[in-house]
Design a protein around this motif. Sequence first.
Motif, PDB file in Angstrom:
ATOM      1  N   ILE A  62     -43.496 -11.420  43.182  1.00 42.38           N
ATOM      2  CA  ILE A  62     -44.356 -10.910  44.117  1.00 42.38           C
ATOM      3  C   ILE A  62     -43.497 -10.461  45.293  1.00 42.38           C
ATOM      4  N   THR A 105     -48.348  -6.978  54.199  1.00 39.15           N
ATOM      5  CA  THR A 105     -49.194  -6.992  52.853  1.00 39.15           C
ATOM      6  C   THR A 105     -48.583  -8.033  51.744  1.00 39.15           C
ATOM      7  N   LYS A 106     -47.234  -8.168  51.741  1.00 39.51           N
ATOM      8  CA  LYS A 106     -46.799  -9.354  50.653  1.00 39.51           C
ATOM      9  C   LYS A 106     -46.849 -10.497  51.381  1.00 39.51           C
ATOM     10  N   SER A 141     -49.701 -11.580  52.723  1.00 39.40           N
ATOM     11  CA  SER A 141     -51.060 -11.598  52.310  1.00 39.40           C
ATOM     12  C   SER A 141     -51.071 -12.191  51.013  1.00 39.40           C
ATOM     13  N   TYR A 142     -50.527 -11.515  50.039  1.00 37.59           N
ATOM     14  CA  TYR A 142     -50.384 -11.886  48.690  1.00 37.59           C
ATOM     15  C   TYR A 142     -49.779 -12.930  48.170  1.00 37.59           C
ATOM     16  N   CYS A 143     -48.710 -13.291  49.057  1.00 39.05           N
ATOM     17  CA  CYS A 143     -48.047 -14.428  48.453  1.00 39.05           C
ATOM     18  C   CYS A 143     -48.852 -15.718  49.117  1.00 39.05           C
ATOM     19  N   GLY A 154     -52.252 -15.676  49.338  1.00 41.12           N
ATOM     20  CA  GLY A 154     -53.022 -15.640  48.100  1.00 41.12           C
ATOM     21  C   GLY A 154     -52.749 -16.664  47.074  1.00 41.12           C
ATOM     22  N   ARG A 159     -55.384 -11.918  44.359  1.00 35.44           N
ATOM     23  CA  ARG A 159     -55.102 -10.625  45.073  1.00 35.44           C
ATOM     24  C   ARG A 159     -53.638 -10.372  45.375  1.00 35.44           C
ATOM     25  N   GLY A 160     -53.265  -9.302  44.918  1.00 39.39           N
ATOM     26  CA  GLY A 160     -51.619  -8.825  44.964  1.00 39.39           C
ATOM     27  C   GLY A 160     -51.009  -8.856  43.548  1.00 39.39           C
ATOM     28  N   ILE A 161     -51.634  -9.796  42.553  1.00 39.80           N
ATOM     29  CA  ILE A 161     -51.227  -9.854  41.244  1.00 39.80           C
ATOM     30  C   ILE A 161     -51.872  -8.707  40.491  1.00 39.80           C
ATOM     31  N   THR A 202     -47.103  -7.487  37.297  1.00 44.60           N
ATOM     32  CA  THR A 202     -46.523  -8.804  37.625  1.00 44.60           C
ATOM     33  C   THR A 202     -46.813  -9.818  36.523  1.00 44.60           C
TER      34      THR A 202
END
Length: 212
Positions: free
Chosen positions: A53, A97-98, A100-102, A104, A131-133, A137
């Motif tokens: 990510i 944004t990242k 938030s993804y990490c 999550g 979320r984010g994957i 990925t």
Amino acid sequence: MVKILVIDSQAQIALSLDALVKLEPKFLKVRELVGTPKLRNRTDGFLALFKIIVSQQLSTASAEAIWTRLQTHGVSSPSELLRKDDAHLRSLGLSQTKISYCKGLAESRIDYSTLAKCSDTEILTILTNIRGIGEWTAQIYCMFCLGRADLFACGDLALQEAIRDLYKLPQRPSIKETALISKEWSPYRTVAALILWNYYNKIRNRQEGRKR
């Protein structure tokens, strides 16, 4: 019970490539140009997905620099990541944004030992529900961290460009078109992806050389 196909040795890559060439003879010229791809298996688990990510849409150098800073500052487990405030993570190079993804991913509480025993389809479903994957990925994790033998990252632009050149297509194939083409290479799609990434690098360097 679903049979899980795994590549865990260089010898398997060589054998799979031999079989792939028989399925699609066009891969013969690719192998002659770039050779047999190397095994890229990495460790699996939270850190592996976390790093994928972090690396999304970044150059290798930028991604490695950020990853090194994260590790130096002790961000190497879900609990440690969640304890860090966003301002600190931004100072280490992560975008909001990242972050938030990490986070999550850290909150998802995935059992990675159980995940590794799931089918490819099950893993992709579980991961893309976070979320984010996205598909890319999840596919990269399956291919490189779990060594799955029959996956293809259809949304990868480099692979699409390699296919365009290989088949002399007028334009880059869409994700759907790439999926249809790569389906013909099953059950050796991971090896096809590995050699096509090398092929893309070769043709890109060739094109850049012509521009000089």
